[in-house]
Design a protein around this motif. Structure first.
Motif, short mmCIF file in Angstrom:
data_model
loop_
_atom_site.label_atom_id
_atom_site.label_comp_id
_atom_site.label_asym_id
_atom_site.label_seq_id
_atom_site.Cartn_x
_atom_site.Cartn_y
_atom_site.Cartn_z
N THR A 153 31.22 44.95 78.32
CA THR A 153 31.93 43.93 77.54
C THR A 153 31.11 43.38 76.37
N GLY A 154 29.79 43.66 76.35
CA GLY A 154 28.95 43.12 75.27
C GLY A 154 28.64 41.65 75.45
N THR A 155 29.10 41.05 76.54
CA THR A 155 28.75 39.64 76.80
C THR A 155 27.37 39.61 77.45
N GLY A 156 26.81 38.42 77.61
CA GLY A 156 25.51 38.31 78.28
C GLY A 156 25.63 38.74 79.75
N ARG A 158 23.91 38.77 83.85
CA ARG A 158 23.49 37.74 84.80
C ARG A 158 22.09 37.19 84.48
N ILE A 159 21.19 38.08 84.05
CA ILE A 159 19.81 37.64 83.73
C ILE A 159 19.87 36.67 82.54
N ALA A 160 20.65 37.07 81.52
CA ALA A 160 20.78 36.21 80.34
C ALA A 160 21.38 34.87 80.73
N MET A 161 22.37 34.93 81.63
CA MET A 161 23.03 33.69 82.03
C MET A 161 22.04 32.75 82.73
N ASP A 162 21.25 33.30 83.65
CA ASP A 162 20.29 32.45 84.37
C ASP A 162 19.33 31.78 83.39
N GLN A 163 18.82 32.59 82.44
CA GLN A 163 17.86 32.04 81.46
C GLN A 163 18.52 30.98 80.60
N THR A 164 19.72 31.30 80.11
CA THR A 164 20.39 30.38 79.17
C THR A 164 20.80 29.09 79.86
N LEU A 165 21.32 29.24 81.08
CA LEU A 165 21.77 28.04 81.80
C LEU A 165 20.60 27.08 82.03
N PHE A 223 29.19 35.00 79.38
CA PHE A 223 28.47 35.90 80.28
C PHE A 223 29.45 36.52 81.26
N ARG A 224 29.18 37.77 81.62
CA ARG A 224 29.98 38.38 82.68
C ARG A 224 29.29 38.05 83.98
N PHE A 225 30.01 37.33 84.81
CA PHE A 225 29.39 36.75 86.00
C PHE A 225 29.52 37.68 87.19
N GLY A 226 30.68 38.33 87.29
CA GLY A 226 30.90 39.28 88.38
C GLY A 226 31.85 40.31 87.83
N GLU A 229 35.03 38.36 86.36
CA GLU A 229 34.80 36.92 86.23
C GLU A 229 33.82 36.67 85.07
N PHE A 230 34.13 35.70 84.26
CA PHE A 230 33.27 35.35 83.13
C PHE A 230 32.83 33.90 83.22
N LEU A 231 31.67 33.64 82.65
CA LEU A 231 31.18 32.28 82.65
C LEU A 231 30.95 31.86 81.20
N ILE A 232 31.42 30.68 80.85
CA ILE A 232 31.27 30.22 79.47
C ILE A 232 30.51 28.89 79.51
N LEU A 233 29.41 28.87 78.78
CA LEU A 233 28.59 27.65 78.74
C LEU A 233 28.96 26.88 77.48
#
Ligand SMILES: Nc1nc2c(ncn2[C@@H]2O[C@H](COP(=O)(O)OP(=O)(O)OP(=O)(O)O)[C@@H](O)[C@H]2O)c(=O)[nH]1
Length: 308
Positions: A153-156, A158-165, A223-226, A229-233
């Motif tokens: 999908t080109g989204t962040g 899980r690693i990117a999400m953890d760092q960004t969050l 971010f693609r979370f699963g 499922e997507f996560l948006i910060l």
């Protein structure tokens, strides 16, 4: 043998950087300064960083010893990179940076005064000092980005999400700004796979990610979370504003016609939203959004549920 202390290591590095002109205070620009001297200096300086912003910042600063400028723009669309340095100017000269068959971007020099032929020739003779540093920086950027992106999908990832969050939570605390999080899940996505095949499901996932990114200002926060499922910060966004963004995403997903194996499919999404509480951990913030999403699913899907 005693290993050098950290202080020594830092002193050595800063001394070296100082010699190369990286001191805290910008050096007083001396002129006249010969092109050959400047070329030699840039050749050393520009290879000390892998950050495009840093490399171009140094280049912009140093070339003003021979060609005064008001602004410099660098564009490399393939890397989704656009950097603007300085103010605008009425006159511009544009150069395309190429190495063999590889396009390394476009540089636009601007200023309010016309560029003389001599000045243009000077710029042209300095541009080669940028080629390898920029090429290395682009390669480095591509490598680090691919390690942090979901390839489908080109989204962040899980690693990117953890760092960004983690970073956003710290920023939110330091600057006393709200931070919200949306967890978005496609409703009955299994049906798409079951009816049209996994590869068609992949196409739909890509289209949903694109539709989410289209609705947001900062696409780096998706971010693609699963699986589906997507996560948006949402930085600097309070509960009410986050609810509006969530509803916007829900409407957009519903309004779009997705293509699965040549067939038009309609989809809805469910969302859970949480807003950072004082002293709250990343895990707890995620857990509250997840629980809210669970409620949205349970209560019929195609809805946004705010965490309590
Ligand atoms: N095509 C494709 N499907 C995926 C991918 N990752 C997960 N899935 C599918 O996503 C589906 C998720 O199904 P469920 O968890 O049952 O949820 P759902 O059908 O979306 O239903 P609800 O979430 O309850 O509305 C499964 O069929 C997974 O195989 C992927 O990368 N590509």
């Amino acid at each position: 043998m005693k290993s050098p202390s950290q202080t020594n290591a830092i002193d050595f590095d800063s001394a070296k950087l100082q010699r190369l002109g990286f001191g805290q205070r910008p050096p007083v620009l001396e002129r006249p300064f010969s092109l050959a001297q400047l070329r030699q200096q840039l050749g050393q300086q520009l290879q000390t960083s892998l950050e495009p912003q840093r490399i171009l910042g140094l280049f912009f600063r140093e070339i003003q010893r021979v060609v005064p400028l008001d602004a410099l723009t660098y564009k490399h669309p393939a890397s989704d990179l656009r950097l603007e340095l300085g103010q605008r100017g009425h006159h511009s000269v544009t150069y395309s940076l190429n190495h063999e068959d590889e396009n390394l971007g476009e540089l636009i020099f601007r200023r309010n005064q016309r560029f003389s032929e001599y000045e243009q020739a000077s710029l042209e003779s300095l541009l080669p000092t940028l080629l390898f540093p920029i090429r290395n920086a682009l390669l480095y950027r591509a490598a680090t980005q691919s390690a942090l992106r979901d390839p489908l999908t080109g989204t962040g990832n899980r690693i990117a999400m953890d760092q960004t969050l983690q970073r956003e939570i710290e920023m939110s605390r330091r600057h006393l700004m709200p931070l919200s999080l949306l967890m978005l899940d496609i409703d009955h996505f299994k049906n798409v796979n079951d009816n049209y095949g996994h590869s068609a499901g992949d196409d739909v996932l890509k289209a949903v990610a694109a539709s989410i990114k289209n609705q947001l200002r900062n696409v780096d926060m998706v971010f693609r979370f699963g699986g589906e499922e997507f996560l948006i910060l949402l930085s600097n966004t309070n509960r009410e504003a986050a609810a509006m963004v969530g509803e916007r995403l829900r409407f957009a997903a519903q309004a779009e016609n997705y293509k699965a194996d040549g067939n038009l499919v309609e989809l809805t999404v469910s969302l859970g939203c949480s807003t950072l509480l004082p002293g709250e951990s990343a895990d707890s913030l995620l857990r509250r959004a997840d629980s809210a999403l669970y409620v949205a699913k349970r209560e019929g899907r195609n809805r946004l549920q705010m965490a309590g």
